[in-house]
Scaffold this active site. Structure first.
Site, mmCIF file in Angstrom:
data_model
loop_
_atom_site.group_PDB
_atom_site.id
_atom_site.type_symbol
_atom_site.label_atom_id
_atom_site.label_comp_id
_atom_site.label_asym_id
_atom_site.label_seq_id
_atom_site.Cartn_x
_atom_site.Cartn_y
_atom_site.Cartn_z
ATOM 1 N N HIS A 5 -4.612 -52.532 -11.432
ATOM 2 C CA HIS A 5 -3.679 -51.183 -12.538
ATOM 3 C C HIS A 5 -4.462 -49.964 -12.023
ATOM 4 C CE1 HIS A 5 -7.910 -52.077 -14.428
ATOM 5 N NE2 HIS A 5 -7.746 -50.776 -14.618
ATOM 6 N N ARG A 9 -4.961 -41.586 -18.876
ATOM 7 C CA ARG A 9 -4.958 -40.888 -20.371
ATOM 8 C C ARG A 9 -3.271 -40.674 -21.640
ATOM 9 N NH1 ARG A 9 -8.840 -39.796 -16.761
ATOM 10 N NH2 ARG A 9 -11.254 -40.402 -18.166
ATOM 11 N N GLU A 56 -2.274 -49.102 -17.084
ATOM 12 C CA GLU A 56 -3.596 -48.947 -18.178
ATOM 13 C C GLU A 56 -3.556 -47.977 -19.204
ATOM 14 O OE1 GLU A 56 -8.483 -48.270 -19.021
ATOM 15 O OE2 GLU A 56 -8.069 -49.772 -17.335
ATOM 16 N N ASN A 60 -7.721 -42.019 -25.889
ATOM 17 C CA ASN A 60 -8.853 -41.769 -27.236
ATOM 18 C C ASN A 60 -9.017 -41.496 -27.810
ATOM 19 O OD1 ASN A 60 -10.873 -42.457 -24.197
ATOM 20 N ND2 ASN A 60 -9.357 -40.862 -23.585
ATOM 21 N N HIS A 74 2.237 -38.870 -8.480
ATOM 22 C CA HIS A 74 2.982 -39.916 -9.500
ATOM 23 C C HIS A 74 3.292 -40.931 -9.107
ATOM 24 C CE1 HIS A 74 5.564 -39.527 -5.420
ATOM 25 N NE2 HIS A 74 5.878 -40.825 -5.831
ATOM 26 N N GLU A 122 8.426 -41.728 -10.158
ATOM 27 C CA GLU A 122 9.432 -42.112 -9.029
ATOM 28 C C GLU A 122 9.798 -42.967 -8.897
ATOM 29 O OE1 GLU A 122 9.773 -40.646 -4.913
ATOM 30 O OE2 GLU A 122 8.261 -41.544 -5.248
#
Length: 128
Positions: A5, A9, A56, A60, A74, A122
């Protein structure tokens, strides 16, 4: 070995999940919360984690913004028809930052879209 993965964030988990699922057609695969360390992880993708690489999304709870910096590039996703995909992304409220067309100096058809946090994605036309 295989690539599992990529972690991004995000500042608004629900908005990000909506973008990746409703606008780009991924599925939310699983989600977990950690109350002690105040974060939520959501895994999204086009297929099961045992077979495909996924994203993922890390939220936070106490962080309201991030600096994207200038080193990250990207995520690239192959589409059957990027022209149709861009029309559908626009109709769903997505932000096309580069209209579809050939890459500079080449023939591969590409486009770019931005996610809610400004990450570039992209879109690459599938080669026949």
């Amino acid at each position: 070995m295989r690539l599992l993965h990529t972690m991004l964030r995000v500042t608004d988990l629900e908005k990000s999940i909506a973008f990746y699922t409703h606008v780009l057609g991924m599925k939310e695969l699983r989600r977990s919360e950690n109350e002690e360390y105040r974060y939520t992880l959501a895994f999204i993708g086009y297929g099961d984690e045992k077979d495909t690489t996924v994203l993922e999304l890390t939220y936070n709870w106490d962080q309201s913004s991030y600096s994207l910096g200038d080193a990250y590039g990207h995520i690239a996703i192959e589409f059957e028809d990027i022209y149709k995909a861009c029309d559908e992304i626009k109709a769903a409220g997505g932000n096309i930052s580069r209209e579809p067309g050939p890459v500079k100096g080449g023939t591969t058809q590409i486009a770019f879209v931005k996610d809610p946090d400004g990450y570039a994605i992209e879109l690459i036309q599938k080669k026949s």
